[in-house]
Design an enzyme around this catalytic site. Sequence first.
Site, PDB file in Angstrom:
ATOM      1  N   TRP A 459       0.660  -1.272  -0.045  1.00  0.00           N
ATOM      2  CA  TRP A 459      -0.039   0.018  -0.086  1.00  0.00           C
ATOM      3  C   TRP A 459       0.917   1.274  -0.007  1.00  0.00           C
ATOM      4  CZ3 TRP A 459      -0.240  -4.053   3.227  1.00  0.00           C
ATOM      5  CH2 TRP A 459      -1.332  -4.914   2.982  1.00  0.00           C
ATOM      6  N   ASP A 460       2.049   1.226  -0.205  1.00  0.00           N
ATOM      7  CA  ASP A 460       2.913   2.265  -0.030  1.00  0.00           C
ATOM      8  C   ASP A 460       3.005   3.246   1.045  1.00  0.00           C
ATOM      9  OD1 ASP A 460       4.871   4.182  -1.262  1.00  0.00           O
ATOM     10  OD2 ASP A 460       3.437   5.444  -2.100  1.00  0.00           O
ATOM     11  N   MET A 461       2.881   2.290   2.238  1.00  0.00           N
ATOM     12  CA  MET A 461       2.837   2.792   3.532  1.00  0.00           C
ATOM     13  C   MET A 461       4.360   3.015   4.171  1.00  0.00           C
ATOM     14  SD  MET A 461       0.040   3.673   4.323  1.00  0.00           S
ATOM     15  CE  MET A 461      -1.694   3.522   3.548  1.00  0.00           C
ATOM     16  N   ASP A 462       5.350   3.636   3.211  1.00  0.00           N
ATOM     17  CA  ASP A 462       6.379   3.848   3.703  1.00  0.00           C
ATOM     18  C   ASP A 462       6.772   4.743   4.776  1.00  0.00           C
ATOM     19  OD1 ASP A 462       5.729   5.937   2.104  1.00  0.00           O
ATOM     20  OD2 ASP A 462       7.505   5.749   0.790  1.00  0.00           O
ATOM     21  N   ASN A 579      -2.296   6.300   0.362  1.00  0.00           N
ATOM     22  CA  ASN A 579      -1.097   6.530   0.531  1.00  0.00           C
ATOM     23  C   ASN A 579      -0.237   8.045   0.609  1.00  0.00           C
ATOM     24  OD1 ASN A 579      -1.578   7.034  -2.124  1.00  0.00           O
ATOM     25  ND2 ASN A 579       0.452   6.335  -2.752  1.00  0.00           N
TER      26      ASN A 579
END
Length: 778
Positions: A459-462, A579
């Site tokens: 989910w692009d939860m960097d 995101n």
Amino acid sequence: MAITLTALVFLLIGAALGAGGVWLALLGGSWYYIVASLAFLLTSYLLFRRRTSALLVFALLVIGTLGWAIWEIGFDWWQLAPRGGVIILLGLWLLMPWIRRGLNAGEGTRRASWGPAVPLLLAVFAALVVAGYSMMEDPLQITGELSKEVIVASPDLGGNVAADDWHQYGRTPYGQRYSPLKEITPDNVNNLQVAWTYQTGDVKLPDDVGETTYQVTPLKVRDTLYLCTPHNWAIALDAATGKEKWKFDPNVGLNPDRQHQTCRGVSYYADPAVQPGQPCAERVYLPTSDARLIALDAANGQVCPSFGDKGTLHLEKGMPYNPAGYYYSTSPPVIAAGKIIVGGAVNDNYSIHEQSGVIRAFDINTGALVWNWDSGNPDVTTPLPDGQTYTHNSPNSWSVSSVDEKLGLLYVPLGNQTPDQLGAGRSENVEKFSSSIVALDVNTGQLRWVRQTVHHDLWDMDIPAQPTLVDINTATGAIPALVGPTKQGDIYVLDRRTGEPILPIKEVPAPTGAIEGDFTSPTQPVSDLTFMPPPLTGKDMWGVSMFDQLACRIEFLRLRYEGRYTPPSLEGSLIYPGNFGVFNWGGVAVDPERQIMFGMPTYLAFTSRLVPRSEVPPPDAAAKGSEQGLNRNEGAPYAVYMGPFVSPLGLPCQAPPWGYVAGADLRTGKIAWKHRNGTVRDSSPLPLPFKVGVPGIGGPIITAGGVAFLGAAVDDFLRAYDVTSGKQLWEARLPAGGQSTPMSFALGGKQYVVIVAGGHGSVGTKPGDYVIAYTLPN
């Protein structure tokens, strides 16, 4: 004629609601729109027949709609308005004399009698009373106060920084965004006025990439401010007057391959081995969007030739591919223990052939490589030999790191591997380090601990924000802590010596059902201190009218959605939080005396739809991957369409508020208050200052005077808040978007607050080139 036209309008509305209502009901949604459609159609028929009973039928619709709306969402005006706004306006229209007279004429009289209209009049009046009451209520806010008690009278602020100064991005290596200055207080902050304004001259150009943004937080050392601009000019200003002292242009040029054209800050260093006043005794290090790191003399902006290659490090060295436009540093490096430590940003979701996310430490004086930590080869940190390359496409760190030199630890926020939405084939190291905070030995680069915040991130939860370091008092004594904000809304409070939680973290079940060949983690971590929103339901869909709200309800049920961490899918999934992040690179501000935090949680749902490679359209030269549109993921089996979940009118489909300010106690993990933040003044066709609660990107600061400052919201204001209650105390209109983090300093006994106003390409705020300082009047 008026009645005929009115009847026709009601007929069209009834038909539209009927078609949409049947579709919604077949998807399992509310039957209200079918009932409303029948009421509109019956009202239309009676209007065509000139029957006063049309008013009674519509009165029943008004009362029914009012009851249904209150049952669904309570007394939230921003959600009541789209449900009933059109209906109330039409009810008022039916009460007009020319309508009532026409209806009476159809029954043998030309007098506009009120008798048949009384039920509709009472229904509309009741609806207006409810609307008025709901305008004064905010059922979604949390009201309360943070304790004013000073827990630690002389806290460790990190580094040796004078109270009047601001030496690093978060003021000190601890990244607290906390100023110990006290001149500005809740009692006098409303007297702030502009002290000076400076324009850099670096403005967004027609050929610039879309995400050309001004996100810098200036540094202040003694009597000078140091900052950078979107095109990476370095500038020094007189702190008292805003007068330019020097400017350096590295000539980065315009490269359409870059996703971002920005600079969040420069780094300052005073060399203890060089006599003050000598050339390059104090230096400013400038990261550039063409992958250079340049050392400048802080006194005059001249290049310091003894560093690197005639004053420059070329960060493309050791990268596996040609990095021009695809790798660069947007955030200021960390300086600690005689080293300058650099991460880098990559172009998300353009190709699987991405640069390495290696973290490198260079000698602060010579630029010689001291160590490198490559998450693809994490155990070998000795300098990479010439001719070899780092692991390609390893998780990178595009944000800011923090450091505790007493513990000898560097704290690095990591992203994940491109493609963000595809997890098949990831290596063991990618699975371990994606979306995590890692602690590295500042002298050797060796890994000391890792804390992952999302397992198998799809989910692009960097980790987007600089970890904040603060000592927390607990029942067992003071613990050196790390506060880590995340995109998914969790705030991790960890023992920074070990990475173990101070506030509990639990694993909770997560949705399953990834695409064939991929998988999801059966559980995901959740911190006890979390700003994650409750799951969305059909009643949370929104619009400016019942029509676009109906469209959003239909689209919501067409998307796959099972709550937080719904996997991406071929049919399209709803990702919430999206995101864009509940928290992004602006992070949070922490008061180490009171051990509390101030943040700006933002809530925007996104959609994610995977596209098989065979169905991906031909390459577009302008497409380099982004948070919106088609992300090509060249070399991967799927591309992905991503973007905000919006209505046909381009507005968020989820109901506001989309942005808050919030305060929490870091010792207990309790959220004390949470209030809507920002207006639609600069994002609506009319400049209406409605306090809806709007998204933002940027960060806050806290001062020891008990005042927090924040720009960031998509309306063009800098605001001040009472940290204890969250009450807004003051605001100043900005000439451009304030999507940067402010700072505060003192000079000559006067406290200043400075913000850069230059806009943000992704959120569409007004571009500019302003640096503005505020202070109290003499």
